[in-house]
Design a protein around this motif. Sequence first.
Motif, PDB file in Angstrom:
ATOM      1  N   GLY A   1      20.098 -80.590  -9.210  1.00 49.68           N
ATOM      2  CA  GLY A   1      20.774 -79.893 -10.283  1.00 49.68           C
ATOM      3  C   GLY A   1      21.056 -78.440  -9.940  1.00 49.68           C
ATOM      4  O   GLY A   1      20.259 -77.782  -9.274  1.00 49.68           O
ATOM      5  N   VAL A   2      22.194 -77.936 -10.387  1.00 47.05           N
ATOM      6  CA  VAL A   2      22.573 -76.537 -10.193  1.00 47.05           C
ATOM      7  C   VAL A   2      22.714 -75.907 -11.577  1.00 47.05           C
ATOM      8  O   VAL A   2      23.478 -76.410 -12.404  1.00 47.05           O
ATOM      9  CB  VAL A   2      23.895 -76.407  -9.417  1.00 47.05           C
ATOM     10  N   PRO A   3      21.954 -74.842 -11.884  1.00 43.06           N
ATOM     11  CA  PRO A   3      22.038 -74.223 -13.212  1.00 43.06           C
ATOM     12  C   PRO A   3      23.463 -73.860 -13.594  1.00 43.06           C
ATOM     13  O   PRO A   3      24.214 -73.294 -12.797  1.00 43.06           O
ATOM     14  CB  PRO A   3      21.168 -72.965 -13.063  1.00 43.06           C
ATOM     15  N   GLY A   4      23.838 -74.216 -14.808  1.00 42.06           N
ATOM     16  CA  GLY A   4      25.155 -73.891 -15.311  1.00 42.06           C
ATOM     17  C   GLY A   4      26.228 -74.920 -15.040  1.00 42.06           C
ATOM     18  O   GLY A   4      27.303 -74.871 -15.650  1.00 42.06           O
ATOM     19  N   GLU A   5      25.980 -75.873 -14.150  1.00 45.13           N
ATOM     20  CA  GLU A   5      26.974 -76.905 -13.859  1.00 45.13           C
ATOM     21  C   GLU A   5      26.959 -77.972 -14.949  1.00 45.13           C
ATOM     22  O   GLU A   5      25.892 -78.355 -15.448  1.00 45.13           O
ATOM     23  CB  GLU A   5      26.696 -77.548 -12.502  1.00 45.13           C
ATOM     24  N   PRO A   6      28.138 -78.482 -15.343  1.00 43.92           N
ATOM     25  CA  PRO A   6      28.185 -79.450 -16.441  1.00 43.92           C
ATOM     26  C   PRO A   6      27.586 -80.810 -16.096  1.00 43.92           C
ATOM     27  O   PRO A   6      27.154 -81.546 -16.983  1.00 43.92           O
ATOM     28  CB  PRO A   6      29.683 -79.575 -16.747  1.00 43.92           C
ATOM     29  N   VAL A   7      27.590 -81.185 -14.819  1.00 41.04           N
ATOM     30  CA  VAL A   7      27.077 -82.497 -14.400  1.00 41.04           C
ATOM     31  C   VAL A   7      26.066 -82.291 -13.289  1.00 41.04           C
ATOM     32  O   VAL A   7      26.292 -81.494 -12.377  1.00 41.04           O
ATOM     33  CB  VAL A   7      28.216 -83.422 -13.907  1.00 41.04           C
ATOM     34  N   SER A   8      24.960 -82.990 -13.397  1.00 43.54           N
ATOM     35  CA  SER A   8      23.944 -82.984 -12.345  1.00 43.54           C
ATOM     36  C   SER A   8      23.802 -84.398 -11.808  1.00 43.54           C
ATOM     37  O   SER A   8      23.846 -85.373 -12.569  1.00 43.54           O
ATOM     38  CB  SER A   8      22.601 -82.505 -12.907  1.00 43.54           C
ATOM     39  N   ASN A   9      23.642 -84.509 -10.500  1.00 40.19           N
ATOM     40  CA  ASN A   9      23.402 -85.826  -9.910  1.00 40.19           C
ATOM     41  C   ASN A   9      21.987 -86.331 -10.141  1.00 40.19           C
ATOM     42  O   ASN A   9      21.691 -87.483  -9.824  1.00 40.19           O
ATOM     43  CB  ASN A   9      23.665 -85.777  -8.394  1.00 40.19           C
ATOM     44  N   LEU A  10      21.140 -85.464 -10.702  1.00 38.79           N
ATOM     45  CA  LEU A  10      19.725 -85.801 -10.809  1.00 38.79           C
ATOM     46  C   LEU A  10      19.234 -85.940 -12.236  1.00 38.79           C
ATOM     47  O   LEU A  10      18.263 -86.660 -12.483  1.00 38.79           O
ATOM     48  CB  LEU A  10      18.900 -84.734 -10.075  1.00 38.79           C
ATOM     49  N   SER A  11      19.852 -85.261 -13.175  1.00 38.17           N
ATOM     50  CA  SER A  11      19.357 -85.259 -14.551  1.00 38.17           C
ATOM     51  C   SER A  11      20.476 -85.611 -15.523  1.00 38.17           C
ATOM     52  O   SER A  11      21.127 -84.717 -16.069  1.00 38.17           O
ATOM     53  CB  SER A  11      18.787 -83.883 -14.897  1.00 38.17           C
ATOM     54  N   PRO A  12      20.733 -86.882 -15.783  1.00 32.12           N
ATOM     55  CA  PRO A  12      20.097 -88.069 -15.200  1.00 32.12           C
ATOM     56  C   PRO A  12      20.757 -88.457 -13.877  1.00 32.12           C
ATOM     57  O   PRO A  12      21.837 -87.938 -13.548  1.00 32.12           O
ATOM     58  CB  PRO A  12      20.351 -89.135 -16.267  1.00 32.12           C
ATOM     59  N   PRO A  13      20.134 -89.372 -13.121  1.00 28.15           N
ATOM     60  CA  PRO A  13      20.724 -89.773 -11.836  1.00 28.15           C
ATOM     61  C   PRO A  13      22.078 -90.451 -12.021  1.00 28.15           C
ATOM     62  O   PRO A  13      22.256 -91.269 -12.919  1.00 28.15           O
ATOM     63  CB  PRO A  13      19.696 -90.746 -11.249  1.00 28.15           C
ATOM     64  N   THR A  14      23.007 -90.087 -11.174  1.00 25.29           N
ATOM     65  CA  THR A  14      24.352 -90.654 -11.222  1.00 25.29           C
ATOM     66  C   THR A  14      24.499 -91.753 -10.167  1.00 25.29           C
ATOM     67  O   THR A  14      23.609 -91.977  -9.351  1.00 25.29           O
ATOM     68  CB  THR A  14      25.400 -89.566 -10.946  1.00 25.29           C
ATOM     69  N   LEU A  15      25.669 -92.391 -10.183  1.00 20.65           N
ATOM     70  CA  LEU A  15      25.957 -93.402  -9.169  1.00 20.65           C
ATOM     71  C   LEU A  15      25.943 -92.778  -7.779  1.00 20.65           C
ATOM     72  O   LEU A  15      25.538 -93.429  -6.810  1.00 20.65           O
ATOM     73  CB  LEU A  15      27.316 -94.040  -9.455  1.00 20.65           C
ATOM     74  N   ALA A  16      26.373 -91.514  -7.661  1.00 17.29           N
ATOM     75  CA  ALA A  16      26.332 -90.836  -6.357  1.00 17.29           C
ATOM     76  C   ALA A  16      24.894 -90.681  -5.875  1.00 17.29           C
ATOM     77  O   ALA A  16      24.606 -90.867  -4.681  1.00 17.29           O
ATOM     78  CB  ALA A  16      27.011 -89.469  -6.460  1.00 17.29           C
ATOM     79  N   ALA A  17      23.984 -90.342  -6.778  1.00 16.74           N
ATOM     80  CA  ALA A  17      22.576 -90.223  -6.398  1.00 16.74           C
ATOM     81  C   ALA A  17      22.002 -91.574  -5.997  1.00 16.74           C
ATOM     82  O   ALA A  17      21.179 -91.668  -5.075  1.00 16.74           O
ATOM     83  CB  ALA A  17      21.772 -89.626  -7.549  1.00 16.74           C
ATOM     84  N   VAL A  18      22.426 -92.631  -6.684  1.00 19.72           N
ATOM     85  CA  VAL A  18      21.959 -93.984  -6.337  1.00 19.72           C
ATOM     86  C   VAL A  18      22.459 -94.369  -4.947  1.00 19.72           C
ATOM     87  O   VAL A  18      21.705 -94.923  -4.128  1.00 19.72           O
ATOM     88  CB  VAL A  18      22.425 -94.988  -7.405  1.00 19.72           C
ATOM     89  N   ALA A  19      23.728 -94.080  -4.671  1.00 19.58           N
ATOM     90  CA  ALA A  19      24.265 -94.377  -3.337  1.00 19.58           C
ATOM     91  C   ALA A  19      23.531 -93.575  -2.266  1.00 19.58           C
ATOM     92  O   ALA A  19      23.201 -94.103  -1.193  1.00 19.58           O
ATOM     93  CB  ALA A  19      25.757 -94.058  -3.303  1.00 19.58           C
TER      94      ALA A  19
END
Length: 384
Positions: free
Chosen positions: A243-261
């Motif tokens: 996660g990056v503070p201030g970004e609208p989407v995080s790959n980790l919170s919650p995990p996205t399909l990109a994080a799963v891949a």
Amino acid sequence: MTARPALSRDGAVDALRAFAILGVVLGHWLVTALVASGDGRVLHVTSPLKAMPELAPLSWALQTLALFFLVGGYSAAKGLRPVEPWDARLRRRLARLARPLPVLAAAWIPVVAGLRAAGFSGGSVTTLIGLVLSPLWFLGVYAALTALAPLVVAAWRRLGLWGAFLLVAATAAIDLGRFGLGAPGWIGWATVLTGWLLPFYLGTGWAHGALRSRRTGLVLLSGGAAAAALLVIFAGYPASMVGVPGEPVSNLSPPTLAAVAFGLAQTGLALLLHGPLTAWTRRPRVRACVAAANRSAMTIFLWHQTAMMITTVGALVTVGSLAGLHTAPDGPSWLAERLLWPPVFALVLAALHALAHRFERPAPRPDGGGANSAAAPRISPRAS
């Protein structure tokens, strides 16, 4: 004869767990910045990834959660005993996770009081507490999956790799709903289960002899990496795997399909490294280091953020703002300055480990048994 350090029957799995711990610790120490402002008693959290997005590949090396769940599924499956009741198994597996938490909570109660007395704002104290609590979500998910381990093993025996495809499809459907079809954002939290269950599920299959071929490892590594790259380039997923503070989407919170891949790619890499790591952990010194890391895993995981904050706040109170420790991560020079501090964090963590680790060991049993005897299988004379 000198006893060899205790490892599981598969030293490579223990080495993977140690690397996963190292990745989490270094990840937090390098991409979490506590910036001092005002009179030096106001702290806020930011990340070098926010000012320098070109550092996103750093997060690919340091985001190792899939490895945690992979080896967790492996260990849970190996630890199942057919005659052991479900509740007894759960107590045995979760005791090591639950025992250290009261120690951490008790230590932070006077720390909070001391911070307020030193003039730190309520928002700063809340920020610090949040950094301590943020890694604990992992323990909750891990505990839930450990409780479900018999069901996960049963699902593997029935579905095999088809179960993994179903979990990927479920994560993709949830992402499609919240990013493409206007579904409420809260449905994304369902991927906390589907996303992290996937490596745990593959770990149970690995424990049962599946996924052992080099071809399987190559397919998972190349396929997962290619899928993650395509999702970032063409589907708009963030390049950072944390996660990056201030970004609208995080790959980790919650995990996205990109994080799963990305987790599938990590799984493939782990499978390919199993053979070399097995040979590597046969060396006595390596075996000793890996065993020590595994024995101290919970202490390191729970206290590494506290070690960073003790260093940061202690230096701020005693000598004032220091480069790379309290300054904003707004350029490459900050990263060079930051690299000087992890060794200091490690020394503080070592001191905390010496104080806390003894409280996290199970109490001796009245009959003289300890943790090892308590964890040993109970075999009846008839079974023998």
